[in-house]
Design a protein around this motif. Structure first.
Motif, PDB file in Angstrom:
ATOM      1  N   LEU A 176       0.833  -1.200   0.000  1.00 42.90           N
ATOM      2  CA  LEU A 176       0.000   0.000   0.000  1.00 42.90           C
ATOM      3  C   LEU A 176       0.866   1.247   0.000  1.00 42.90           C
ATOM      4  N   LYS A 177       0.517   2.192  -0.858  1.00 40.85           N
ATOM      5  CA  LYS A 177       1.134   3.510  -0.878  1.00 40.85           C
ATOM      6  C   LYS A 177       0.070   4.490  -0.393  1.00 40.85           C
ATOM      7  N   VAL A 178       0.263   5.023   0.823  1.00 38.67           N
ATOM      8  CA  VAL A 178      -0.753   5.845   1.475  1.00 38.67           C
ATOM      9  C   VAL A 178      -0.501   7.309   1.150  1.00 38.67           C
ATOM     10  N   PRO A 179      -1.494   7.995   0.586  1.00 35.53           N
ATOM     11  CA  PRO A 179      -1.289   9.402   0.207  1.00 35.53           C
ATOM     12  C   PRO A 179      -1.196  10.311   1.421  1.00 35.53           C
ATOM     13  N   ALA A 180      -0.461  11.395   1.268  1.00 31.70           N
ATOM     14  CA  ALA A 180      -0.359  12.418   2.313  1.00 31.70           C
ATOM     15  C   ALA A 180      -1.531  13.374   2.188  1.00 31.70           C
ATOM     16  N   VAL A 181      -2.315  13.490   3.263  1.00 30.97           N
ATOM     17  CA  VAL A 181      -3.466  14.397   3.293  1.00 30.97           C
ATOM     18  C   VAL A 181      -3.361  15.231   4.561  1.00 30.97           C
ATOM     19  N   ASP A 182      -3.488  16.548   4.415  1.00 33.31           N
ATOM     20  CA  ASP A 182      -3.367  17.446   5.566  1.00 33.31           C
ATOM     21  C   ASP A 182      -4.331  17.054   6.687  1.00 33.31           C
ATOM     22  N   GLY A 183      -3.800  16.982   7.898  1.00 38.30           N
ATOM     23  CA  GLY A 183      -4.626  16.699   9.063  1.00 38.30           C
ATOM     24  C   GLY A 183      -4.851  15.235   9.347  1.00 38.30           C
ATOM     25  N   VAL A 184      -4.457  14.351   8.447  1.00 37.25           N
ATOM     26  CA  VAL A 184      -4.656  12.918   8.635  1.00 37.25           C
ATOM     27  C   VAL A 184      -3.388  12.299   9.219  1.00 37.25           C
ATOM     28  N   GLU A 185      -3.530  11.646  10.348  1.00 39.93           N
ATOM     29  CA  GLU A 185      -2.414  10.986  11.027  1.00 39.93           C
ATOM     30  C   GLU A 185      -2.388   9.514  10.653  1.00 39.93           C
ATOM     31  N   VAL A 186      -1.211   9.014  10.331  1.00 34.19           N
ATOM     32  CA  VAL A 186      -1.044   7.602  10.000  1.00 34.19           C
ATOM     33  C   VAL A 186      -0.499   6.873  11.218  1.00 34.19           C
ATOM     34  N   ARG A 187      -1.247   5.898  11.710  1.00 35.67           N
ATOM     35  CA  ARG A 187      -0.787   5.077  12.826  1.00 35.67           C
ATOM     36  C   ARG A 187      -0.502   3.679  12.319  1.00 35.67           C
ATOM     37  N   VAL A 188       0.701   3.215  12.561  1.00 38.48           N
ATOM     38  CA  VAL A 188       1.138   1.921  12.057  1.00 38.48           C
ATOM     39  C   VAL A 188       1.648   1.074  13.208  1.00 38.48           C
ATOM     40  N   GLN A 189       1.155  -0.150  13.299  1.00 41.67           N
ATOM     41  CA  GLN A 189       1.691  -1.106  14.266  1.00 41.67           C
ATOM     42  C   GLN A 189       2.514  -2.132  13.511  1.00 41.67           C
ATOM     43  N   ALA A 190       3.762  -2.322  13.942  1.00 39.67           N
ATOM     44  CA  ALA A 190       4.664  -3.243  13.248  1.00 39.67           C
ATOM     45  C   ALA A 190       5.355  -4.151  14.252  1.00 39.67           C
ATOM     46  N   ASP A 191       5.840  -5.303  13.753  1.00 31.96           N
ATOM     47  CA  ASP A 191       6.605  -6.186  14.625  1.00 31.96           C
ATOM     48  C   ASP A 191       8.066  -5.754  14.620  1.00 31.96           C
ATOM     49  N   ASN A 192       8.898  -6.521  15.303  1.00 27.02           N
ATOM     50  CA  ASN A 192      10.298  -6.128  15.448  1.00 27.02           C
ATOM     51  C   ASN A 192      11.091  -6.212  14.145  1.00 27.02           C
ATOM     52  N   ASP A 193      10.527  -6.885  13.133  1.00 26.72           N
ATOM     53  CA  ASP A 193      11.192  -6.965  11.829  1.00 26.72           C
ATOM     54  C   ASP A 193      10.674  -5.916  10.855  1.00 26.72           C
TER      55      ASP A 193
END
Length: 256
Positions: A74-91
């Motif tokens: 996924l390529k997530v577009p940059a939009v003003d005011g929108v926060e991207v929260r990502v949960q990832a593992d140690n890798d």
């Protein structure tokens, strides 16, 4: 962007959403999508091919000039005011992507699908059945992308509206779950819809089981920084860098 690491190392991106996890669990008895010649041009119609002027786009059809956060499939577009929260593992493998705007959230998932046909109709029926089993009545309505589901669930913060949207593309399915005011109010949904309209999917050419989540990962520089600090915060995509502990978590449905 804000991301956290799952120190357990065994979670999937749907862990925080039991219904999504059950709906999209891997089923190795499903048919394999073994068409590996997707790079060849042909005149055959493809599942998900659409005359829609907006995305989600397949990477082969995406317009140029969209500022994006590259998270792999996924390529997530940059939009003003929108926060991207990502949960990832140690890798650095991403388990969950949630976009947040004001009191609304949009959870994104992307899955392998067969070349010959879309799977949103089948998946939508399974989601509705699971909601019913959990005591939640879901209504099927017509939206920008066709049939979608809307429901109201109880969360730790109280009753919350949710809206399930599915978009069939060439050999992929994007599942988008709106939560909060954006699930019912077009005005509140506009910034998150802009993200969905400009989302780009990079399916790749590998054979994968139908409904298998497509691989998502942190940008290399972010993953390296996180490996050193355990947790990292960055600031693209209009993010203010506030620590996740100081922000209200996105609502997670639970059984009534």
């Amino acid at each position: 962007m804000i991301f956290s690491r799952n120190r357990g190392g065994s979670g999937r991106h749907a862990k925080s959403d039991p219904r999504a996890r059950e709906t999209f669990d891997r089923d190795l008895d499903e048919e394999f999508d073994d068409d590996l010649d997707a790079v060849e041009e042909d005149d055959e119609p493809r599942a998900g091919k659409s005359a829609r002027p907006e995305g989600p786009y397949d990477i082969s059809e995406a317009p140029a000039g969209i500022a994006q956060l590259d998270l792999g499939a996924l390529k997530v577009p940059a939009v003003d005011g929108v926060e991207v929260r990502v949960q990832a593992d140690n890798d650095g493998r991403i388990q969950q992507i949630v976009l947040v705007f004001a009191d609304s959230a949009l959870q994104l998932g992307v899955f392998a699908a067969p070349r010959s046909e879309g799977i949103w109709g089948e998946v939508r029926g399974e989601i509705r059945k699971q909601l019913f089993n959990d005591g939640v009545a879901a209504e099927e309505v017509s939206g920008d992308y066709g049939a979608e589901l809307r429901a109201r669930v109880r969360t730790p913060e109280g009753l919350t509206d949710i809206r399930f949207v599915g978009v069939d593309g060439p050999r992929w399915l994007v599942r988008a779950v709106f939560q909060g005011p954006a699930a019912i109010d077009p005005q509140a949904a506009q910034p998150l819809l802009e993200c969905l309209h400009n989302l780009v999917v990079d399916r790749g050419h590998e054979a994968m089981p139908v409904r298998e989540p497509l691989p998502l990962h942190l940008p290399k520089e972010v993953a390296e920084a996180g490996a050193q600090s355990g947790e990292a915060e960055d600031g693209p995509n209009g993010v203010d860098g506030t620590s996740p502990e100081r922000r209200k978590p996105s609502p997670r449905p639970r059984r009534k």
